[in-house]
Design an enzyme around this catalytic site. Sequence first.
Site, PDB file in Angstrom:
ATOM      1  N   GLY A 163      11.039 -17.250 -11.945  1.00 42.00           N
ATOM      2  CA  GLY A 163      11.556 -16.198 -11.081  1.00 42.00           C
ATOM      3  C   GLY A 163      10.595 -15.937  -9.941  1.00 42.00           C
ATOM      4  O   GLY A 163       9.795 -16.804  -9.573  1.00 42.00           O
ATOM      5  N   SER A 164      10.643 -14.731  -9.427  1.00 43.09           N
ATOM      6  CA  SER A 164       9.853 -14.415  -8.233  1.00 43.09           C
ATOM      7  C   SER A 164       8.367 -14.272  -8.567  1.00 43.09           C
ATOM      8  O   SER A 164       8.002 -13.941  -9.703  1.00 43.09           O
ATOM      9  CB  SER A 164      10.364 -13.121  -7.615  1.00 43.09           C
ATOM     10  OG  SER A 164      10.225 -12.076  -8.550  1.00 43.09           O
ATOM     11  N   GLU A 195       6.839 -20.204 -13.538  1.00 44.58           N
ATOM     12  CA  GLU A 195       7.444 -21.043 -12.493  1.00 44.58           C
ATOM     13  C   GLU A 195       7.946 -20.075 -11.434  1.00 44.58           C
ATOM     14  O   GLU A 195       8.979 -19.428 -11.613  1.00 44.58           O
ATOM     15  CB  GLU A 195       8.621 -21.850 -13.065  1.00 44.58           C
ATOM     16  CG  GLU A 195       8.258 -22.846 -14.132  1.00 44.58           C
ATOM     17  CD  GLU A 195       7.547 -24.070 -13.584  1.00 44.58           C
ATOM     18  OE1 GLU A 195       7.589 -24.295 -12.361  1.00 44.58           O
ATOM     19  OE2 GLU A 195       6.913 -24.788 -14.374  1.00 44.58           O
ATOM     20  N   TRP A 244      18.781 -16.587 -11.833  1.00 44.49           N
ATOM     21  CA  TRP A 244      20.207 -16.860 -11.667  1.00 44.49           C
ATOM     22  C   TRP A 244      20.477 -18.143 -10.880  1.00 44.49           C
ATOM     23  O   TRP A 244      21.616 -18.587 -10.821  1.00 44.49           O
ATOM     24  CB  TRP A 244      20.867 -15.677 -10.928  1.00 44.49           C
ATOM     25  CG  TRP A 244      20.099 -15.281  -9.700  1.00 44.49           C
ATOM     26  CD1 TRP A 244      19.162 -14.281  -9.615  1.00 44.49           C
ATOM     27  CD2 TRP A 244      20.124 -15.910  -8.420  1.00 44.49           C
ATOM     28  NE1 TRP A 244      18.609 -14.248  -8.364  1.00 44.49           N
ATOM     29  CE2 TRP A 244      19.186 -15.238  -7.598  1.00 44.49           C
ATOM     30  CE3 TRP A 244      20.839 -16.970  -7.874  1.00 44.49           C
ATOM     31  CZ2 TRP A 244      18.960 -15.594  -6.276  1.00 44.49           C
ATOM     32  CZ3 TRP A 244      20.600 -17.323  -6.561  1.00 44.49           C
ATOM     33  CH2 TRP A 244      19.672 -16.642  -5.768  1.00 44.49           C
ATOM     34  N   CYS A 283      14.123 -23.010  -5.638  1.00 48.21           N
ATOM     35  CA  CYS A 283      12.692 -22.718  -5.445  1.00 48.21           C
ATOM     36  C   CYS A 283      11.976 -23.834  -4.687  1.00 48.21           C
ATOM     37  O   CYS A 283      11.000 -23.588  -3.996  1.00 48.21           O
ATOM     38  CB  CYS A 283      12.038 -22.499  -6.797  1.00 48.21           C
ATOM     39  SG  CYS A 283      12.333 -23.863  -7.924  1.00 48.21           S
ATOM     40  N   LYS A 317      15.995 -14.018 -22.395  1.00 47.35           N
ATOM     41  CA  LYS A 317      16.640 -13.018 -21.538  1.00 47.35           C
ATOM     42  C   LYS A 317      17.067 -13.715 -20.254  1.00 47.35           C
ATOM     43  O   LYS A 317      16.232 -14.102 -19.434  1.00 47.35           O
ATOM     44  CB  LYS A 317      15.672 -11.881 -21.182  1.00 47.35           C
ATOM     45  CG  LYS A 317      16.389 -10.748 -20.477  1.00 47.35           C
ATOM     46  CD  LYS A 317      15.537 -10.022 -19.457  1.00 47.35           C
ATOM     47  CE  LYS A 317      15.736 -10.490 -18.049  1.00 47.35           C
ATOM     48  NZ  LYS A 317      17.061 -10.299 -17.458  1.00 47.35           N
TER      49      LYS A 317
HETATM   50  P1  NAP Z   1      13.368 -12.375 -10.258  1.00 44.75           P
HETATM   51  O1  NAP Z   1      13.906 -11.181  -9.562  1.00 44.75           O
HETATM   52  O2  NAP Z   1      11.897 -12.467 -10.429  1.00 44.75           O
HETATM   53  O3  NAP Z   1      14.090 -12.398 -11.682  1.00 44.75           O
HETATM   54  C1  NAP Z   1      13.903 -13.453 -12.599  1.00 44.75           C
HETATM   55  C2  NAP Z   1      14.206 -12.937 -13.992  1.00 44.75           C
HETATM   56  O4  NAP Z   1      13.211 -11.969 -14.336  1.00 44.75           O
HETATM   57  C3  NAP Z   1      15.550 -12.220 -14.105  1.00 44.75           C
HETATM   58  O5  NAP Z   1      16.099 -12.482 -15.363  1.00 44.75           O
HETATM   59  C4  NAP Z   1      15.138 -10.774 -13.959  1.00 44.75           C
HETATM   60  O6  NAP Z   1      16.059  -9.846 -14.469  1.00 44.75           O
HETATM   61  C5  NAP Z   1      13.850 -10.775 -14.749  1.00 44.75           C
HETATM   62  N1  NAP Z   1      12.992  -9.622 -14.506  1.00 44.75           N
HETATM   63  C6  NAP Z   1      12.815  -8.906 -13.372  1.00 44.75           C
HETATM   64  N2  NAP Z   1      11.941  -7.899 -13.582  1.00 44.75           N
HETATM   65  C7  NAP Z   1      11.558  -7.980 -14.884  1.00 44.75           C
HETATM   66  C8  NAP Z   1      10.679  -7.228 -15.719  1.00 44.75           C
HETATM   67  N3  NAP Z   1      10.005  -6.178 -15.260  1.00 44.75           N
HETATM   68  N4  NAP Z   1      10.534  -7.615 -17.002  1.00 44.75           N
HETATM   69  C9  NAP Z   1      11.198  -8.677 -17.483  1.00 44.75           C
HETATM   70  N5  NAP Z   1      12.052  -9.422 -16.757  1.00 44.75           N
HETATM   71  C10 NAP Z   1      12.230  -9.086 -15.471  1.00 44.75           C
HETATM   72  O7  NAP Z   1      13.827 -13.718  -9.568  1.00 44.75           O
HETATM   73  P2  NAP Z   1      15.294 -14.151  -9.151  1.00 44.75           P
HETATM   74  O8  NAP Z   1      15.661 -13.447  -7.891  1.00 44.75           O
HETATM   75  O9  NAP Z   1      16.210 -14.052 -10.319  1.00 44.75           O
HETATM   76  O10 NAP Z   1      15.069 -15.715  -8.871  1.00 44.75           O
HETATM   77  C11 NAP Z   1      14.677 -16.212  -7.641  1.00 44.75           C
HETATM   78  C12 NAP Z   1      13.195 -16.532  -7.645  1.00 44.75           C
HETATM   79  O11 NAP Z   1      12.926 -17.477  -8.660  1.00 44.75           O
HETATM   80  C13 NAP Z   1      12.745 -17.186  -6.355  1.00 44.75           C
HETATM   81  O12 NAP Z   1      11.516 -16.652  -5.951  1.00 44.75           O
HETATM   82  C14 NAP Z   1      12.589 -18.646  -6.741  1.00 44.75           C
HETATM   83  O13 NAP Z   1      11.694 -19.368  -5.934  1.00 44.75           O
HETATM   84  C15 NAP Z   1      12.125 -18.528  -8.145  1.00 44.75           C
HETATM   85  N6  NAP Z   1      12.373 -19.771  -8.878  1.00 44.75           N
HETATM   86  C16 NAP Z   1      11.310 -20.565  -9.204  1.00 44.75           C
HETATM   87  C17 NAP Z   1      11.514 -21.772  -9.851  1.00 44.75           C
HETATM   88  C18 NAP Z   1      10.368 -22.678 -10.220  1.00 44.75           C
HETATM   89  O14 NAP Z   1      10.592 -23.615 -10.998  1.00 44.75           O
HETATM   90  N7  NAP Z   1       9.179 -22.465  -9.727  1.00 44.75           N
HETATM   91  C19 NAP Z   1      12.808 -22.164 -10.184  1.00 44.75           C
HETATM   92  C20 NAP Z   1      13.867 -21.320  -9.846  1.00 44.75           C
HETATM   93  C21 NAP Z   1      13.623 -20.127  -9.199  1.00 44.75           C
HETATM   94  P3  NAP Z   1      16.696  -8.744 -13.477  1.00 44.75           P
HETATM   95  O15 NAP Z   1      17.412  -9.514 -12.429  1.00 44.75           O
HETATM   96  O16 NAP Z   1      17.572  -7.919 -14.345  1.00 44.75           O
HETATM   97  O17 NAP Z   1      15.600  -7.939 -12.851  1.00 44.75           O
END
Ligand code: NAP
Length: 481
Positions: free
Chosen positions: A229-230, A251, A152, A285, A176
């Site tokens: 994501g995380s 990422e 997000w 991130c 997604k």
């Molecule tokens: P997140 O909780 O890991 O969620 C990311 C995406 O994955 C969301 O669409 C989430 O949907 C989905 N997801 C969660 N569990 C899943 C599963 N079991 N199967 C499939 N999809 C699943 O991360 P966030 O809180 O949205 O984003 C913040 C994180 O992203 C931070 O750690 C940040 O550092 C990292 N990030 C990294 C970069 C990079 O380029 N390295 C860039 C931006 C952000 P739901 O929310 O519905 O669970």
Amino acid sequence: MISTLTKSIFINGEWREVDTNQTDTIYNPATLEPITEVAHGGAQETKEAIEAAANAFPMWSEMTGRKRSRVLYKASELMRKDAERLGEILTMEQGKPLKEAIGEVKGAAGFLLWYAEEASRGYGEWIPSSIKSKRMLVIPKPVGVVGAITPWNFPSSMITRKLGPALAAGCTVVLKPSPETPLSAIEIMKIFEKAGMPAGVVNLVTGDAEAIGKEMLGNKEVKAITFTGSTAVGKYLMRESADHVKKVALELGGHAPIIAFEDADLEKATTLALGSKFRNNGQTCICANRLYVHESIADEFTTLLKEKVEKLKVGSGLEKDTDLGPLINEQATNKVQSHLDDALSKGANIVCGGQKWDGDLQGHFYPPTIISNVTDDMVVMNQETFGPLFPIQTFTDEDAVIKKANDTDYGLAAYIFTENTSRTLRVAEKLDYGIVGVNDVFPAVPEAPFGGIKQSGNGKEGGHHGMDEFLEKKFVSIGIE
Ligand code: NAP
């Protein structure tokens, strides 16, 4: 409130609802008011989307790169022209200041433009043979259907950074988006539709992350997963991709250090530190999570930074003069508070901020906060805060501070502020990070490879390198007479 978007699922060129009529409410994090409802898709919709993508793959992958390029180019143009409206939608669902949101949309369009250009350049290789009767070539081939999962914090650019190279390479996609910010994803699908993207090439399923993810992972047709994501979710996706040996590009999270050396230009360095920490309210991130300042400049640096931070205006992202919007949800504000409480309990001092938000709005706000007298055992020095809390620690020795900067499982971005060329090269080489910014805290551009090492991920987005995540290299060995 935008009218209800029950038909938010896009499969095979058609907007669909779910059979159960189930929806999710999307809230504005600045006001906590509902914006709209979107369809709550799951396994069945994902399965159909994958099927549509698999059916479209032969047509899209066999099209010339030049033709794919035209669709991407048109999408990029449409996005750029509509940046203000798309920025408002983004601010409404995500909270960031409108100027940052419009900047993100233009940046997202920039990724489509870059990959529109790259689509025509899928070069292979001719290998000079060591055997006279052989000729050898390497042909790049698109991997197939890609499952893309996005977060997000950058609801627009995280999508085009993945879809741009995947589509340019000749892959078809099921996306997604985050349930917090599906509206930007829906708008991007509409742009592809208007740009003339053939049915089935891009598909969108909003809804149940676990169910959608499981179908993507368990379905043999999906050949690659690209995820931002995380780290915890990234590890899960990597593990679950093993059964079909899918290609996985991750990422993930970061814990970026800034090192401000004694020869830094203080005015410039404090402005950069401010930009790094507080852009998107610390929910980036690559934003700085910890700041190491050389002892000889620490007092002056801290005073200057404090003055700048105190001028930041917190409020709704839709207000013209807002610098800091809300955090995404209550969990996020609680995390910042817990990192601050932990630091204070271990002896940190508040330089500014740290008090409860006392503005008019009901949203998830947190005042920008700097703390000093910080020690290595504090949670904020080890875990991603993802919010506006800036811990400052002092140092005296170059080697010792590099060791501290590297002492983490994360390896996404690190920054140094220095005016010394030898130090620039010496330190940049020693930092164990995928990205090192030297007097530069905004390194994410379409033309360069962006990505982490260690537990921050394993892929690259941007540059010609971004295409590699979506291409196989086929070796053709020809015996001749
Ligand atoms: P997140 O909780 O890991 O969620 C990311 C995406 O994955 C969301 O669409 C989430 O949907 C989905 N997801 C969660 N569990 C899943 C599963 N079991 N199967 C499939 N999809 C699943 O991360 P966030 O809180 O949205 O984003 C913040 C994180 O992203 C931070 O750690 C940040 O550092 C990292 N990030 C990294 C970069 C990079 O380029 N390295 C860039 C931006 C952000 P739901 O929310 O519905 O669970």
